[in-house]
Design an enzyme around this catalytic site. Structure first.
Site, PDB file in Angstrom:
ATOM      1  CD  GLU A  76      -2.594   1.275   0.196  1.00  8.30           C
ATOM      2  OE1 GLU A  76      -3.275   0.588  -0.432  1.00  8.30           O
ATOM      3  OE2 GLU A  76      -2.626   2.568  -0.410  1.00  8.30           O
ATOM      4  CB  SER A  77       1.728   3.530  -2.663  1.00  2.44           C
ATOM      5  OG  SER A  77       0.211   3.828  -3.113  1.00  2.44           O
TER       6      SER A  77
ATOM      7  CB  CYS B 278       2.197  -3.625  -7.498  1.00  2.00           C
ATOM      8  SG  CYS B 278       0.105  -3.270  -7.394  1.00  2.00           S
TER       9      CYS B 278
ATOM     10  CB  ILE C  22      -3.237  -7.542  -6.446  1.00  2.24           C
ATOM     11  CG1 ILE C  22      -2.782  -9.076  -6.832  1.00  2.24           C
ATOM     12  CG2 ILE C  22      -4.041  -7.522  -5.141  1.00  2.24           C
ATOM     13  CD1 ILE C  22      -2.074  -9.787  -5.635  1.00  2.24           C
ATOM     14  NE  ARG C  23      -6.382  -4.327  -2.880  1.00  2.05           N
ATOM     15  CZ  ARG C  23      -5.337  -4.008  -2.120  1.00  2.05           C
ATOM     16  NH1 ARG C  23      -5.122  -2.638  -2.318  1.00  2.05           N
ATOM     17  NH2 ARG C  23      -4.505  -4.918  -1.841  1.00  2.05           N
TER      18      ARG C  23
ATOM     19  CG  HIS D  35       2.021  -8.355  -7.393  1.00  2.00           C
ATOM     20  ND1 HIS D  35       2.553  -7.928  -6.247  1.00  2.00           N
ATOM     21  CD2 HIS D  35       0.916  -7.690  -7.602  1.00  2.00           C
ATOM     22  CE1 HIS D  35       1.890  -6.777  -5.832  1.00  2.00           C
ATOM     23  NE2 HIS D  35       0.889  -6.722  -6.599  1.00  2.00           N
TER      24      HIS D  35
ATOM     25  CD  GLU E 293       5.598  -9.744  -6.178  1.00  4.11           C
ATOM     26  OE1 GLU E 293       5.776  -9.347  -7.454  1.00  4.11           O
ATOM     27  OE2 GLU E 293       4.637  -9.130  -5.494  1.00  4.11           O
TER      28      GLU E 293
END
Ligand code: GLN
Length: 190
Positions: free
Chosen positions: A48-49, A79, A134-135, A170, A172
């Site tokens: 979450e940035s 992301c 993802i979002r 992502h 990963e």
């Protein structure tokens, strides 16, 4: 080779596992002491940035990290990590690490379509790459020296600018190590 992985929150462990599977040593960055260890590159994970920016400021890590990236430290942001590196958000200057010439749109796919999986081409890698979103953000535009590495449905989802590389997806979280290998290959050998 030794890669620092920002480990304040988010999907840092998955990046470490992937790098270990490629035979690369990693360490977690949680404070200034960690940050001062020698490193060949940095990974900014998803998460979450807004929280990541707040924590980096509180820990006095934002400016030191920003400075090392500006001086040429190789960095790969996924992301939320992409959002951290973007110099602009929807045309306005952003106040995160802001070292890369990209303009980001956060939560670009809305809440319903927030998470999806696809496979697309990635410049410099043969065939297609699995991409889990993802979002996710996407990149509205690249400017300066930044170049596009991948698009999905006409939206830019990966880019690089010299030693800086970002993906909105992502890598990963999939079993394909080629995007990480691509980043590692771009790091100058000592
Ligand atoms: N939506 C998140 C943000 O704005 C990013 C999501 C992610 O990293 N998976 O920071």
């Amino acid at each position: 080779m030794r890669i620092a992985v920002l480990a304040l929150q988010g999907a840092f462990a998955e990046h470490q596992q992937m790098l270990h599977s490629l035979g690369v040593e990693t360490f977690q960055v949680r404070n200034k002491c960690d940050w001062e260890k020698p490193k060949d590159g940095l990974i900014l994970p998803g998460g979450e940035s807004t929280t990541m920016t707040k924590l980096l400021n509180e820990l006095d890590l934002l400016l030191p990290i920003q400075e090392e990236i500006s001086q040429g430290l190789p960095v790969f942001g996924t992301c939320a990590g992409l959002i951290m590196l973007a110099r602009k958000e929807n045309g306005k200057p952003s106040n995160r690490l802001s070292t890369m010439d990209i303009d980001v749109c956060r939560n670009a796919y809305g809440r319903q379509l927030g998470s999806f999986h696809t496979e697309e081409a990635f410049k410099g890698i043969e065939g297609t790459i699995p991409m889990t979103f993802i979002r996710a953000p996407y990149i509205n535009e690249v400017f300066g020296d930044a170049e596009i590495l991948a698009t999905v449905d006409g939206n830019i989802v990966a880019a690089r600018q010299h030693h800086q590389m970002v993906t909105a997806f992502h890598p990963e979280l999939d079993n394909d190590t080629r995007v990480h290998a691509y980043f590692l290959n771009s790091i100058p050998k000592r």
